[in-house]
Motif scaffolding. Structure first.
Motif, PDB file in Angstrom:
ATOM      1  N   TRP A 258       0.831  -1.209   0.000  1.00 11.42           N
ATOM      2  CA  TRP A 258       0.000   0.000   0.000  1.00 11.42           C
ATOM      3  C   TRP A 258       0.870   1.265   0.000  1.00 11.42           C
ATOM      4  CZ3 TRP A 258      -0.318   3.800   3.826  1.00 11.42           C
ATOM      5  CH2 TRP A 258      -1.329   4.753   3.633  1.00 11.42           C
ATOM      6  N   ILE A 259       1.967   1.236   0.749  1.00 13.52           N
ATOM      7  CA  ILE A 259       2.852   2.405   0.822  1.00 13.52           C
ATOM      8  C   ILE A 259       3.439   2.726  -0.546  1.00 13.52           C
ATOM      9  CG2 ILE A 259       5.091   3.204   1.691  1.00 13.52           C
ATOM     10  CD1 ILE A 259       4.451   1.874   4.343  1.00 13.52           C
ATOM     11  N   PHE A 260       3.928   1.718  -1.243  1.00 13.25           N
ATOM     12  CA  PHE A 260       4.529   1.968  -2.552  1.00 13.25           C
ATOM     13  C   PHE A 260       3.475   2.321  -3.599  1.00 13.25           C
ATOM     14  CE2 PHE A 260       8.311  -0.427  -0.978  1.00 13.25           C
ATOM     15  CZ  PHE A 260       9.263   0.531  -1.310  1.00 13.25           C
ATOM     16  N   LYS A 261       2.284   1.789  -3.428  1.00 10.37           N
ATOM     17  CA  LYS A 261       1.216   2.083  -4.390  1.00 10.37           C
ATOM     18  C   LYS A 261       0.722   3.515  -4.244  1.00 10.37           C
ATOM     19  CE  LYS A 261      -1.579  -1.212  -5.238  1.00 10.37           C
ATOM     20  NZ  LYS A 261      -2.643  -2.246  -5.127  1.00 10.37           N
ATOM     21  N   THR A 262       0.662   4.008  -3.012  1.00  9.80           N
ATOM     22  CA  THR A 262       0.148   5.366  -2.766  1.00  9.80           C
ATOM     23  C   THR A 262       1.254   6.415  -2.662  1.00  9.80           C
ATOM     24  OG1 THR A 262       0.160   5.004  -0.352  1.00  9.80           O
ATOM     25  CG2 THR A 262      -1.849   4.428  -1.562  1.00  9.80           C
ATOM     26  N   GLY A 263       2.506   5.959  -2.437  1.00  8.89           N
ATOM     27  CA  GLY A 263       3.596   6.912  -2.269  1.00  8.89           C
ATOM     28  C   GLY A 263       3.606   7.567  -0.904  1.00  8.89           C
ATOM     29  N   TYR A 264       2.955   6.971   0.063  1.00  8.45           N
ATOM     30  CA  TYR A 264       2.871   7.528   1.423  1.00  8.45           C
ATOM     31  C   TYR A 264       4.263   7.690   2.041  1.00  8.45           C
ATOM     32  CZ  TYR A 264       1.782   7.722   6.428  1.00  8.45           C
ATOM     33  OH  TYR A 264       1.721   8.075   7.757  1.00  8.45           O
TER      34      TYR A 264
END
Length: 268
Positions: A258-264
């Motif tokens: 999720w972090i890499f997908k959203t760039g968080y």
């Protein structure tokens, strides 16, 4: 005359970039060698002091636990304490420092996938933690007799726990905005939970109410399962311990995806 370029085979786009993974892995392992005192020697000395204080001074006045001496009983807990702490520290700092100085953008623009980045950083952190765990195990043999009833399961728990908490450390490194946040969870959350998770005692020694309360501590399952590998005795079900470890591992993978997908905390 028009030139036509042959289309790239779909499988080629997903070719594993072993050179990129190996380069990051070697760099992280070299960093550990440059800080050998902090990465290896200090945890070994600290664990030795635990054996001197708890194993010799206190353990000599305590009766055997699960049929083994107190010094031998605390060995799995001490290995887990070092494993969890070092896995978090190695993985979190490994990815936090490139983010802190801005070189993470070069990494993200390189021809290497997110999965390969995670594999390299987490693999290096887990490797260092596993080596540390084995060194502590060898050091413990100088103080207490070592007995491993289930060596294959011991290695499995060791590798799985190191990989899981290295993933957790990787998440922590991406989440932290500063060095204070980087140290917050390891020092004020994970270490206390480890001390209260049966590292130095069996939760069966606690009153029923406190024992039930301890079952909400996820570290209890890790230490109990690892201790079973040594002595064949556990405070909780071994199957439950392994399932908890696998479940936390999968949860960490989902969060990283999720972090890499959203760039968080990466692209801002």
């Amino acid at each position: 005359m028009t030139q036509h370029t042959a289309p790239t085979h779909p499988a080629a786009r997903f070719e594993f970039n072993r050179h990129g993974v190996w380069a990051i892995y070697k760099f992280e392992m070299a960093r550990a060698m440059r800080t050998l005192v902090q990465s290896l020697i200090t945890p070994v000395i600290t664990t030795s002091l635990y054996f001197v204080v708890f194993g010799a001074a206190i353990g000599s006045r305590m009766s055997a636990v699960y049929g083994v001496s107190y010094g031998a009983f605390i060995l799995p807990g001490l290995i887990m304490l070092a494993l969890l702490t070092e896995s978090l520290s190695n993985a979190s700092f490994g990815i936090f420092f490139p983010k802190f100085i801005g070189t993470i953008y070069e990494l993200l623009s390189a021809p290497i996938s997110y999965a390969e980045i995670v594999l390299a950083y987490v693999g290096a952190a887990a490797s260092k933690s596993i080596v540390l765990g084995l060194v502590i195990l060898a050091t413990a043999s100088l103080f207490v007799p070592i007995q491993v009833m289930h060596p294959v399961w011991m290695i499995a728990f060791l590798v799985m726990t190191a990989a899981t908490f290295s993933l957790f450390g990787f998440i922590l490194g991406l989440w932290a905005k500063g060095f204070e946040q980087l140290q917050f969870i390891p020092m004020l959350v994970v270490t206390p939970l480890t001390f209260l998770g049966g590292a130095f005692y069996s939760i069966n020694m606690l009153p029923p109410v406190w024992r039930q309360f301890s079952l909400f501590n996820p570290i209890v399952y890790l230490i109990s399962g690892f201790r079973w590998c040594f002595y064949g005795k556990a405070d909780v079900s071994v199957v439950m311990s392994f399932c908890m470890t696998v479940g936390f591992f999968v949860l960490c993978l989902v969060v990283i995806s999720w972090i890499f997908k959203t760039g968080y905390r990466i692209k801002n």
